[in-house]
Enzyme design. Structure first.
Site, short mmCIF file in Angstrom:
data_model
loop_
_atom_site.label_atom_id
_atom_site.label_comp_id
_atom_site.label_asym_id
_atom_site.label_seq_id
_atom_site.Cartn_x
_atom_site.Cartn_y
_atom_site.Cartn_z
N CYS A 173 0.63 -1.21 0.32
CA CYS A 173 0.63 -0.15 0.00
C CYS A 173 1.14 1.25 -0.48
CB CYS A 173 -0.70 -0.25 1.38
SG CYS A 173 -2.08 1.60 1.69
N CYS A 214 -4.93 5.41 -5.23
CA CYS A 214 -4.19 4.61 -4.39
C CYS A 214 -2.62 3.89 -4.96
CB CYS A 214 -4.55 3.02 -5.48
SG CYS A 214 -4.19 1.39 -5.58
N1 LIG Z 1 -4.23 2.31 -1.57
C1 LIG Z 1 -2.89 1.63 -1.95
C2 LIG Z 1 -3.37 0.20 -2.28
C3 LIG Z 1 -4.17 -1.01 -1.57
C4 LIG Z 1 -3.91 -2.86 -1.65
C5 LIG Z 1 -4.85 -3.22 -1.86
N2 LIG Z 1 -6.26 -2.98 -1.75
C6 LIG Z 1 -5.17 -4.75 -2.69
O1 LIG Z 1 -3.69 -4.75 -3.26
O2 LIG Z 1 -5.71 -5.60 -1.29
C7 LIG Z 1 -1.92 2.16 -2.58
O3 LIG Z 1 -1.88 3.13 -1.69
O4 LIG Z 1 -1.16 1.21 -2.99
#
Ligand SMILES: N[C@H](CCC[C@H](N)C(=O)O)C(=O)O
Length: 295
Positions: free
Chosen positions: A83, A231
């Site tokens: 993350c 993300c």
């Molecule tokens: N918000 C995160 C990603 C979370 C990942 C998650 N959703 C998964 O792969 O299960 C980021 O900034 O990279």
């Protein structure tokens, strides 16, 4: 009783990606302080909890030279290997307490070197090297070339979305190339694609528009968390996928609904460096009543 009951937390965000940081390194129950999927879901509960996209739990380091082993939970209780936005929040929190300007953390996806800079309000995370093999992402069947895979949404002859690039950044990503990231109902297509049988561990689903060789715009439906304002790992995955397709340079600015990230896919070692801000909102203690129903 949950390790989180009465425990302190910090609510932060990484360009709008809602993050809760909990440091269990000093907890009396060290070592035994495990957070369960139920605990993670309880924290996210809209009634009395602290709604978040990702919960970052710092545990005692397992390796010499690292600050902490970090467990990352999505708000549905599932665990993520990476993350990016959450890491910048953790880094800011730790650096502000210790005065450090660089440190290494361990996550399920490996070691992450992090530092403050290139400006005082910016934090950079070395997200490691991307992986492109179909088993690494993972996909359910063999695809030799993961720059595009055969997957589409909508009628066979007139697909709405098709031929995503797939990349692992420590977590699985599928990137659909479009002209306008806002022209699609991602809330509808996101869950269908996240849970498509081609992705045995589900996937983060991104719509990406390459503006020019230095700029990309994205919107992401996150595995286990749904639509988020940002993300970080998706920004990294998209930058890498665009560079692989020779559509963008190895250093790009990625615009997400919540803000911008600088991404560099470093030639020397293939590592992806992600740079951006991290915002502190407030701190508090978890109400033990939240975990009353949790064994
Ligand atoms: N918000 C995160 C990603 C979370 C990942 C998650 N959703 C998964 O792969 O299960 C980021 O900034 O990279």
């Amino acid at each position: 009783m949950s390790a989180l009951a009465n425990h302190a937390f910090a609510k932060m965000n990484g360009i709008g990606n809602e993050i809760v940081v909990v440091d269990l390194r000093d907890s009396k129950s060290q070592g035994r302080a495990q957070v369960s999927a139920e605990d993670a879901r309880a924290v996210a509960s809209p009634s009395g909890g602290v709604p978040y996209d990702q919960l970052m739990v710092l545990q005692p380091p397992r390796l010499q030279g690292t600050e902490a082993f970090i467990k990352i939970y999505n708000n549905d209780g599932s665990e993520a290997g990476a993350c990016g936005n959450g890491m910048r929040c953790v880094v800011r929190r730790v650096f502000e307490k210790t005065g450090q300007t660089a440190a290494t953390f361990e996550t399920r996806a490996g070691l992450l070197n992090c530092w403050q800079g290139p400006a005082p309000d910016l934090y950079t995370v070395d997200m490691g090297a991307p992986k492109f093999g179909w088993q690494d992402i993972p996909l359910a069947e063999e695809f030799r070339d993961t720059r595009y895979i055969e997957l589409q949404v909508g009628p066979i002859d007139k697909p709405v979305l098709h031929s995503p690039s797939v990349v692992s950044m420590g977590n699985p990503h599928a990137i659909f190339w479009v002209e306008d990231v806002n022209a699609y109902d991602l809330e509808r297509f996101g869950p269908l694609l996240e849970n498509h049988p081609i992705f045995p561990e589900r996937a983060n689903i991104t719509l990406a528009h390459v503006v020019d060789r230095d700029h990309i715009t994205i919107r992401t439906w996150e595995r286990g968390a749904g639509l988020t304002k940002a993300c970080g790992s998706a920004a990294c995955a998209t930058a890498v996928a665009a560079a692989r397709l020779k559509r963008a340079n190895r250093i790009v600015e990625v615009t997400l609904p919540g803000g911008k990230l600088g991404i560099e896919w470093r030639e020397r070692d293939d590592h992806v460096l992600m740079t951006g801000t991290a915002d502190f909102e407030y701190e508090g203690r978890f109400d033990p009543a939240l975990f009353a129903g949790v064994a």
